[in-house]
Design a protein around this motif. Structure first.
Motif, PDB file in Angstrom:
ATOM      1  N   UNK A 134       0.831  -1.205   0.000  1.00 64.99           N
ATOM      2  CA  UNK A 134       0.000   0.000   0.000  1.00 64.99           C
ATOM      3  C   UNK A 134       0.864   1.253   0.000  1.00 64.99           C
ATOM      4  N   UNK A 135       1.943   1.250   0.793  1.00 59.96           N
ATOM      5  CA  UNK A 135       2.824   2.415   0.854  1.00 59.96           C
ATOM      6  C   UNK A 135       3.478   2.658  -0.508  1.00 59.96           C
ATOM      7  N   UNK A 136       3.905   1.592  -1.181  1.00 63.21           N
ATOM      8  CA  UNK A 136       4.493   1.742  -2.524  1.00 63.21           C
ATOM      9  C   UNK A 136       3.449   2.254  -3.518  1.00 63.21           C
ATOM     10  N   UNK A 137       2.235   1.757  -3.411  1.00 65.58           N
ATOM     11  CA  UNK A 137       1.147   2.185  -4.285  1.00 65.58           C
ATOM     12  C   UNK A 137       0.881   3.684  -4.110  1.00 65.58           C
ATOM     13  N   UNK A 138       0.776   4.124  -2.865  1.00 60.91           N
ATOM     14  CA  UNK A 138       0.520   5.542  -2.603  1.00 60.91           C
ATOM     15  C   UNK A 138       1.704   6.408  -3.027  1.00 60.91           C
ATOM     16  N   UNK A 139       2.921   5.899  -2.829  1.00 62.08           N
ATOM     17  CA  UNK A 139       4.092   6.649  -3.254  1.00 62.08           C
ATOM     18  C   UNK A 139       4.097   6.806  -4.767  1.00 62.08           C
ATOM     19  N   UNK A 140       3.660   5.771  -5.479  1.00 61.42           N
ATOM     20  CA  UNK A 140       3.556   5.856  -6.934  1.00 61.42           C
ATOM     21  C   UNK A 140       2.582   6.941  -7.362  1.00 61.42           C
ATOM     22  N   UNK A 141       1.466   7.048  -6.673  1.00 65.52           N
ATOM     23  CA  UNK A 141       0.508   8.105  -6.986  1.00 65.52           C
ATOM     24  C   UNK A 141       1.098   9.484  -6.723  1.00 65.52           C
ATOM     25  N   UNK A 142       1.791   9.611  -5.607  1.00 66.08           N
ATOM     26  CA  UNK A 142       2.409  10.898  -5.281  1.00 66.08           C
ATOM     27  C   UNK A 142       3.458  11.268  -6.326  1.00 66.08           C
ATOM     28  N   UNK A 143       4.261  10.302  -6.741  1.00 65.11           N
ATOM     29  CA  UNK A 143       5.283  10.568  -7.754  1.00 65.11           C
ATOM     30  C   UNK A 143       4.647  10.929  -9.097  1.00 65.11           C
ATOM     31  N   UNK A 144       3.577  10.263  -9.446  1.00 62.65           N
ATOM     32  CA  UNK A 144       2.874  10.554 -10.702  1.00 62.65           C
ATOM     33  C   UNK A 144       2.327  11.979 -10.680  1.00 62.65           C
ATOM     34  N   UNK A 145       1.707  12.341  -9.581  1.00 65.98           N
ATOM     35  CA  UNK A 145       1.158  13.692  -9.442  1.00 65.98           C
ATOM     36  C   UNK A 145       2.264  14.737  -9.570  1.00 65.98           C
ATOM     37  N   UNK A 146       3.384  14.497  -8.881  1.00 67.50           N
ATOM     38  CA  UNK A 146       4.513  15.435  -8.941  1.00 67.50           C
ATOM     39  C   UNK A 146       5.055  15.544 -10.365  1.00 67.50           C
ATOM     40  N   UNK A 147       5.126  14.426 -11.057  1.00 63.03           N
ATOM     41  CA  UNK A 147       5.628  14.431 -12.433  1.00 63.03           C
ATOM     42  C   UNK A 147       4.669  15.201 -13.343  1.00 63.03           C
ATOM     43  N   UNK A 148       3.378  14.968 -13.222  1.00 68.78           N
ATOM     44  CA  UNK A 148       2.402  15.665 -14.053  1.00 68.78           C
ATOM     45  C   UNK A 148       2.433  17.169 -13.806  1.00 68.78           C
ATOM     46  N   UNK A 149       2.642  17.566 -12.564  1.00 70.70           N
ATOM     47  CA  UNK A 149       2.785  19.001 -12.262  1.00 70.70           C
ATOM     48  C   UNK A 149       4.066  19.560 -12.871  1.00 70.70           C
ATOM     49  N   UNK A 150       5.134  18.776 -12.811  1.00 71.37           N
ATOM     50  CA  UNK A 150       6.431  19.214 -13.325  1.00 71.37           C
ATOM     51  C   UNK A 150       6.388  19.467 -14.832  1.00 71.37           C
ATOM     52  N   UNK A 151       5.669  18.612 -15.550  1.00 71.74           N
ATOM     53  CA  UNK A 151       5.607  18.783 -17.005  1.00 71.74           C
ATOM     54  C   UNK A 151       4.471  19.711 -17.440  1.00 71.74           C
ATOM     55  N   UNK A 152       3.744  20.224 -16.467  1.00 74.23           N
ATOM     56  CA  UNK A 152       2.691  21.185 -16.770  1.00 74.23           C
ATOM     57  C   UNK A 152       1.361  20.574 -17.186  1.00 74.23           C
ATOM     58  N   UNK A 153       1.197  19.294 -16.955  1.00 74.11           N
ATOM     59  CA  UNK A 153      -0.060  18.623 -17.316  1.00 74.11           C
ATOM     60  C   UNK A 153      -1.166  18.913 -16.304  1.00 74.11           C
ATOM     61  N   UNK A 154      -0.799  19.405 -15.156  1.00 73.52           N
ATOM     62  CA  UNK A 154      -1.794  19.735 -14.110  1.00 73.52           C
ATOM     63  C   UNK A 154      -1.687  21.193 -13.750  1.00 73.52           C
TER      64      UNK A 154
END
Length: 103
Positions: free
Chosen positions: A83-103
């Motif tokens: 579960x911790x890895x799953x949630x970390x994956x979501x957090x990393x995805x969100x951070x990446x999408x913000x970084x590339x300007x998708x969010x």
């Protein structure tokens, strides 16, 4: 932006897994399960042979209950890790999408 190689992804995953495990080890609920499992395995050394794949018949109800307790704590800590890895994956995805300007 270059696509990471399989080796780079494995290295990144290892780093994330190490960080998630480090964070779990400061949670009392996780630590109490680990300590309970270690305590039972110390009291009933045969349990390690079961984890190693050596089948055995339990010589007493206490041994059987000890195995069930260890298995339960192992399953629960493994679930917490996933579960911790799953949630970390979501957090990393969100951070990446913000970084590339998708969010």
């Amino acid at each position: 932006m270059a696509i990471p190689s399989k080796q780079q992804l494995e290295t990144i995953f290892d780093e994330i897994e190490n960080e998630v495990t480090r964070l779990l080890r400061i949670r009392e609920s996780y630590l109490s399960l680990v300590h309970k499992r270690v305590e039972i395995q110390t009291q009933y050394p045969f349990i390690q042979s079961i984890f190693e794949g050596n089948a055995m018949i339990f010589s007493s109800d206490n041994e059987h209950r000890a195995w069930l307790d260890v298995k339960q704590t192992y399953d629960e800590t493994e679930r917490m890790e996933r579960m911790a890895l799953y949630f970390q994956g979501h957090a990393d995805c969100y951070a990446y999408l913000r970084k590339i300007g998708a969010l």
